[in-house]
Design a protein around this motif. Structure first.
Motif, PDB file in Angstrom:
ATOM      1  N   SER A   1      -0.859   0.095   6.453  1.00 39.23           N
ATOM      2  CA  SER A   1       0.062   0.974   7.170  1.00 39.23           C
ATOM      3  C   SER A   1       0.938   1.771   6.200  1.00 39.23           C
ATOM      4  CB  SER A   1       0.937   0.157   8.118  1.00 39.23           C
ATOM      5  OG  SER A   1       1.818   0.993   8.815  1.00 39.23           O
ATOM      6  N   ALA A   2       1.420   1.112   5.165  1.00 33.55           N
ATOM      7  CA  ALA A   2       2.236   1.799   4.159  1.00 33.55           C
ATOM      8  C   ALA A   2       1.423   2.866   3.431  1.00 33.55           C
ATOM      9  CB  ALA A   2       2.801   0.789   3.161  1.00 33.55           C
ATOM     10  N   MET A   3       0.160   2.570   3.127  1.00 32.00           N
ATOM     11  CA  MET A   3      -0.711   3.547   2.465  1.00 32.00           C
ATOM     12  C   MET A   3      -0.950   4.762   3.359  1.00 32.00           C
ATOM     13  SD  MET A   3      -3.617   1.286   0.571  1.00 32.00           S
ATOM     14  CE  MET A   3      -4.466   2.765   0.087  1.00 32.00           C
ATOM     15  N   VAL A   4      -1.212   4.520   4.634  1.00 25.48           N
ATOM     16  CA  VAL A   4      -1.465   5.613   5.575  1.00 25.48           C
ATOM     17  C   VAL A   4      -0.205   6.467   5.732  1.00 25.48           C
ATOM     18  CG1 VAL A   4      -1.973   6.159   7.992  1.00 25.48           C
ATOM     19  CG2 VAL A   4      -3.315   4.422   6.789  1.00 25.48           C
ATOM     20  N   ASP A   5       0.947   5.822   5.835  1.00 22.62           N
ATOM     21  CA  ASP A   5       2.210   6.567   5.924  1.00 22.62           C
ATOM     22  C   ASP A   5       2.387   7.492   4.721  1.00 22.62           C
ATOM     23  OD1 ASP A   5       2.785   5.325   8.315  1.00 22.62           O
ATOM     24  OD2 ASP A   5       4.259   3.931   7.459  1.00 22.62           O
ATOM     25  N   LYS A   6       2.080   7.000   3.537  1.00 24.09           N
ATOM     26  CA  LYS A   6       2.197   7.790   2.306  1.00 24.09           C
ATOM     27  C   LYS A   6       1.195   8.952   2.307  1.00 24.09           C
ATOM     28  CE  LYS A   6       3.428   8.194  -2.208  1.00 24.09           C
ATOM     29  NZ  LYS A   6       3.737   9.607  -2.368  1.00 24.09           N
ATOM     30  N   GLN A   7      -0.023   8.697   2.757  1.00 20.37           N
ATOM     31  CA  GLN A   7      -1.032   9.763   2.838  1.00 20.37           C
ATOM     32  C   GLN A   7      -0.541  10.901   3.725  1.00 20.37           C
ATOM     33  OE1 GLN A   7      -4.437   7.780   4.452  1.00 20.37           O
ATOM     34  NE2 GLN A   7      -4.781   6.553   2.621  1.00 20.37           N
ATOM     35  N   PHE A   8       0.019  10.553   4.882  1.00 16.35           N
ATOM     36  CA  PHE A   8       0.507  11.578   5.805  1.00 16.35           C
ATOM     37  C   PHE A   8       1.737  12.285   5.254  1.00 16.35           C
ATOM     38  CE2 PHE A   8      -2.436   9.813   8.786  1.00 16.35           C
ATOM     39  CZ  PHE A   8      -2.790  10.915   9.551  1.00 16.35           C
ATOM     40  N   GLU A   9       2.610  11.541   4.614  1.00 16.55           N
ATOM     41  CA  GLU A   9       3.799  12.154   4.013  1.00 16.55           C
ATOM     42  C   GLU A   9       3.389  13.167   2.945  1.00 16.55           C
ATOM     43  OE1 GLU A   9       7.064  10.539   0.892  1.00 16.55           O
ATOM     44  OE2 GLU A   9       6.866   9.342   2.732  1.00 16.55           O
ATOM     45  N   ASP A  10       2.464  12.798   2.073  1.00 14.80           N
ATOM     46  CA  ASP A  10       1.995  13.704   1.019  1.00 14.80           C
ATOM     47  C   ASP A  10       1.278  14.917   1.595  1.00 14.80           C
ATOM     48  OD1 ASP A  10       3.028  11.906  -0.803  1.00 14.80           O
ATOM     49  OD2 ASP A  10       1.072  11.103  -1.424  1.00 14.80           O
ATOM     50  N   ALA A  11       0.428  14.706   2.582  1.00 14.54           N
ATOM     51  CA  ALA A  11      -0.316  15.806   3.195  1.00 14.54           C
ATOM     52  C   ALA A  11       0.638  16.766   3.901  1.00 14.54           C
ATOM     53  CB  ALA A  11      -1.359  15.273   4.167  1.00 14.54           C
ATOM     54  N   LYS A  12       1.594  16.222   4.639  1.00 12.22           N
ATOM     55  CA  LYS A  12       2.553  17.067   5.357  1.00 12.22           C
ATOM     56  C   LYS A  12       3.365  17.907   4.381  1.00 12.22           C
ATOM     57  CE  LYS A  12       5.963  16.899   9.044  1.00 12.22           C
ATOM     58  NZ  LYS A  12       6.620  16.066  10.046  1.00 12.22           N
ATOM     59  N   LYS A  13       3.813  17.286   3.308  1.00 12.67           N
ATOM     60  CA  LYS A  13       4.583  18.014   2.295  1.00 12.67           C
ATOM     61  C   LYS A  13       3.738  19.130   1.684  1.00 12.67           C
ATOM     62  CE  LYS A  13       7.156  15.545  -0.348  1.00 12.67           C
ATOM     63  NZ  LYS A  13       7.574  14.576  -1.388  1.00 12.67           N
ATOM     64  N   ALA A  14       2.496  18.836   1.347  1.00  8.44           N
ATOM     65  CA  ALA A  14       1.602  19.840   0.744  1.00  8.44           C
ATOM     66  C   ALA A  14       1.315  20.979   1.718  1.00  8.44           C
ATOM     67  CB  ALA A  14       0.295  19.185   0.299  1.00  8.44           C
ATOM     68  N   VAL A  15       1.037  20.645   2.961  1.00 12.10           N
ATOM     69  CA  VAL A  15       0.711  21.663   3.969  1.00 12.10           C
ATOM     70  C   VAL A  15       1.907  22.571   4.216  1.00 12.10           C
ATOM     71  CG1 VAL A  15       0.252  21.991   6.430  1.00 12.10           C
ATOM     72  CG2 VAL A  15      -1.132  20.384   5.094  1.00 12.10           C
ATOM     73  N   LEU A  16       3.067  21.994   4.426  1.00 17.92           N
ATOM     74  CA  LEU A  16       4.241  22.797   4.729  1.00 17.92           C
ATOM     75  C   LEU A  16       4.716  23.601   3.517  1.00 17.92           C
ATOM     76  CD1 LEU A  16       6.180  20.363   7.051  1.00 17.92           C
ATOM     77  CD2 LEU A  16       4.755  22.324   7.695  1.00 17.92           C
ATOM     78  N   THR A  17       4.582  23.046   2.330  1.00 19.00           N
ATOM     79  CA  THR A  17       4.996  23.751   1.125  1.00 19.00           C
ATOM     80  C   THR A  17       4.049  24.911   0.800  1.00 19.00           C
ATOM     81  OG1 THR A  17       5.959  21.741   0.225  1.00 19.00           O
ATOM     82  CG2 THR A  17       5.517  23.504  -1.339  1.00 19.00           C
TER      83      THR A  17
END
Length: 168
Positions: A147-163
């Motif tokens: 769960s922690a790994m998946v949360d990090k994957q989504f956090e990184d992807a969201k940051k990259a997409v929005l940036t």
């Protein structure tokens, strides 16, 4: 007819006959006859699809199912496609399928059955695991760690997409 539901949408999303919750888009986007929940994208163009917990730069889908997918790039799926994000043994990957692939008949291995085409068979054979292997690997999974790994994957992807989308 479906009653349009719009709960917490950020950005220019035009929707027709949709149920939408917790969606953020940056560029002009559209959704028709679809369900979107927890979706972040630079842009999206979807129809007759279900997207749940999906983050990607640009998403294009018709008659598709996307679930639990975090991708810093673009997702463009053919008609009737299924894309599911998975994390097993600390490794993140996606499983692809089509609506006409029978999971029961293909539980232990990939074989052409029912209305599957040769292209459908080729598509599922590219998956890292069979359904039975995923089931077996998940029996010993550390749910908290995964769960922690998946949360990090989504956090990184969201940051990259929005940036990346905002800097264009």
């Amino acid at each position: 007819p479906l009653t349009q539901t719009n709960c917490s949408v950020l950005g220019p999303l035009t929707q027709t006959n949709c149920c939408v919750s917790d969606v953020q888009v940056v560029k002009t986007s559209s959704a028709t006859n679809s369900v979107l929940s927890s979706v972040t994208a630079g842009s999206l163009s979807v129809s007759d699809s279900i997207l749940v917990n999906v983050t990607a730069n640009n998403i294009t889908a018709n008659n598709c199912l996307l679930y639990n997918v975090a991708d810093k790039g673009d997702i463009s799926l053919g008609d009737g496609s299924i894309l599911v994000g998975m994390t097993v043994d600390g490794k993140a990957f996606t499983m692809t399928s089509k609506f006409n692939v029978c999971g029961k008949k293909n539980w232990d291995g990939w074989s052409k059955s029912g209305s599957m085409t040769d292209d459908d068979l080729k598509l599922v054979k590219n998956n890292l695991y069979t359904y039975a292997q995923i089931y077996s690997l998940n029996k010993k999974a550390d749910v908290s760690k995964t769960s922690a790994m998946v949360d990090k994957q989504f956090e990184d992807a969201k940051k990259a997409v929005l940036t990346s989308t905002c800097s264009l």
